[in-house]
Design a protein around this motif. Structure first.
Motif, PDB file in Angstrom:
ATOM      1  N   LEU A 136       0.819  -1.210   0.000  1.00 43.76           N
ATOM      2  CA  LEU A 136       0.000   0.000   0.000  1.00 43.76           C
ATOM      3  C   LEU A 136       0.854   1.262   0.000  1.00 43.76           C
ATOM      4  CD1 LEU A 136      -2.698  -0.993   2.646  1.00 43.76           C
ATOM      5  CD2 LEU A 136      -2.890  -1.064   0.165  1.00 43.76           C
ATOM      6  N   PRO A 137       0.532   2.230  -0.872  1.00 43.35           N
ATOM      7  CA  PRO A 137       1.276   3.496  -0.886  1.00 43.35           C
ATOM      8  C   PRO A 137       1.209   4.215   0.465  1.00 43.35           C
ATOM      9  CG  PRO A 137      -0.190   3.354  -2.789  1.00 43.35           C
ATOM     10  CD  PRO A 137      -0.488   2.175  -1.907  1.00 43.35           C
ATOM     11  N   ALA A 138       0.105   4.074   1.162  1.00 45.25           N
ATOM     12  CA  ALA A 138      -0.031   4.742   2.460  1.00 45.25           C
ATOM     13  C   ALA A 138       1.023   4.244   3.437  1.00 45.25           C
ATOM     14  CB  ALA A 138      -1.430   4.502   3.025  1.00 45.25           C
ATOM     15  N   LYS A 139       1.345   2.974   3.389  1.00 44.05           N
ATOM     16  CA  LYS A 139       2.356   2.429   4.299  1.00 44.05           C
ATOM     17  C   LYS A 139       3.728   3.020   4.006  1.00 44.05           C
ATOM     18  CE  LYS A 139       0.466  -1.787   5.942  1.00 44.05           C
ATOM     19  NZ  LYS A 139       1.103  -2.535   6.988  1.00 44.05           N
ATOM     20  N   GLU A 140       3.991   3.317   2.755  1.00 44.63           N
ATOM     21  CA  GLU A 140       5.259   3.960   2.397  1.00 44.63           C
ATOM     22  C   GLU A 140       5.327   5.362   2.993  1.00 44.63           C
ATOM     23  OE1 GLU A 140       6.285   3.779  -1.747  1.00 44.63           O
ATOM     24  OE2 GLU A 140       5.391   1.781  -1.919  1.00 44.63           O
ATOM     25  N   VAL A 141       4.230   6.105   2.889  1.00 41.09           N
ATOM     26  CA  VAL A 141       4.166   7.453   3.459  1.00 41.09           C
ATOM     27  C   VAL A 141       4.353   7.366   4.969  1.00 41.09           C
ATOM     28  CG1 VAL A 141       2.691   9.464   3.853  1.00 41.09           C
ATOM     29  CG2 VAL A 141       2.696   8.344   1.615  1.00 41.09           C
ATOM     30  N   CYS A 142       3.642   6.470   5.609  1.00 37.15           N
ATOM     31  CA  CYS A 142       3.724   6.335   7.067  1.00 37.15           C
ATOM     32  C   CYS A 142       5.120   5.900   7.515  1.00 37.15           C
ATOM     33  CB  CYS A 142       2.699   5.327   7.569  1.00 37.15           C
ATOM     34  SG  CYS A 142       0.988   5.834   7.350  1.00 37.15           S
ATOM     35  N   GLY A 143       5.771   5.096   6.703  1.00 39.39           N
ATOM     36  CA  GLY A 143       7.105   4.619   7.049  1.00 39.39           C
ATOM     37  C   GLY A 143       8.129   5.737   7.178  1.00 39.39           C
ATOM     38  N   GLU A 144       7.880   6.847   6.514  1.00 36.56           N
ATOM     39  CA  GLU A 144       8.785   7.999   6.555  1.00 36.56           C
ATOM     40  C   GLU A 144       8.308   9.085   7.514  1.00 36.56           C
ATOM     41  OE1 GLU A 144      11.638   8.048   4.751  1.00 36.56           O
ATOM     42  OE2 GLU A 144      11.123   6.023   4.087  1.00 36.56           O
ATOM     43  N   CYS A 145       7.217   8.841   8.209  1.00 40.81           N
ATOM     44  CA  CYS A 145       6.568   9.888   9.001  1.00 40.81           C
ATOM     45  C   CYS A 145       7.167  10.011  10.409  1.00 40.81           C
ATOM     46  CB  CYS A 145       5.077   9.591   9.106  1.00 40.81           C
ATOM     47  SG  CYS A 145       4.160  10.930   9.912  1.00 40.81           S
ATOM     48  N   ALA A 146       7.407  11.239  10.819  1.00 39.71           N
ATOM     49  CA  ALA A 146       7.978  11.517  12.138  1.00 39.71           C
ATOM     50  C   ALA A 146       6.971  11.333  13.265  1.00 39.71           C
ATOM     51  CB  ALA A 146       8.527  12.945  12.164  1.00 39.71           C
ATOM     52  N   VAL A 147       5.690  11.322  12.942  1.00 34.36           N
ATOM     53  CA  VAL A 147       4.661  11.216  13.987  1.00 34.36           C
ATOM     54  C   VAL A 147       3.828   9.942  13.833  1.00 34.36           C
ATOM     55  CG1 VAL A 147       4.558  13.686  14.463  1.00 34.36           C
ATOM     56  CG2 VAL A 147       3.091  12.723  12.691  1.00 34.36           C
TER      57      VAL A 147
END
Length: 78
Positions: free
Chosen positions: A30-41
Motif C-alpha cells: 500500500l502506498p499509504a504504508k510507504e508514506v507512514c514509514g517515513e513519518c515523524a509522527v
C-alpha cells in the motif's frame, strides 16, 4: 487526547483516498504504508487510531486488521 502531531504528519496535504484502499489489495504494497514509514509522527498517529478504534484506513502505518491484532496483543499482555 491532543492531536498536535497532525500538523507534522507526512500525509498532510496528500490525497486521503490512498489511506482508504480497497480491502482486497496486498496490505504490504500500500502506498499509504510507504508514506507512514517515513513519518515523524507515526507513533502518535497509531496510538490515536488504537485509542479511538478507527475502523477504516491506514493509520500510523497499520491497517484495520493490524490494529485489531495490536489491541488483542495488548490485552493479553495487560
Amino acid at each position: 487526547m491532543t492531536q498536535s502531531w497532525r500538523g507534522k504528519a507526512a500525509c498532510r496535504g496528500l490525497d486521503p483516498t490512498i489511506f482508504y484502499p480497497d480491502p482486497e489489495l496486498d496490505e504490504e504494497a500500500l502506498p499509504a504504508k510507504e508514506v507512514c514509514g517515513e513519518c515523524a509522527v507515526r507513533e502518535p498517529c497509531l496510538e490515536y487510531a488504537l485509542g479511538f478504534r478507527e475502523k477504516d484506513g491506514v493509520w500510523g502505518g497499520s491497517t484495520e486488521r493490524e490494529r485489531r491484532r495490536i489491541i488483542r496483543q495488548r490485552r493479553r499482555s495487560a
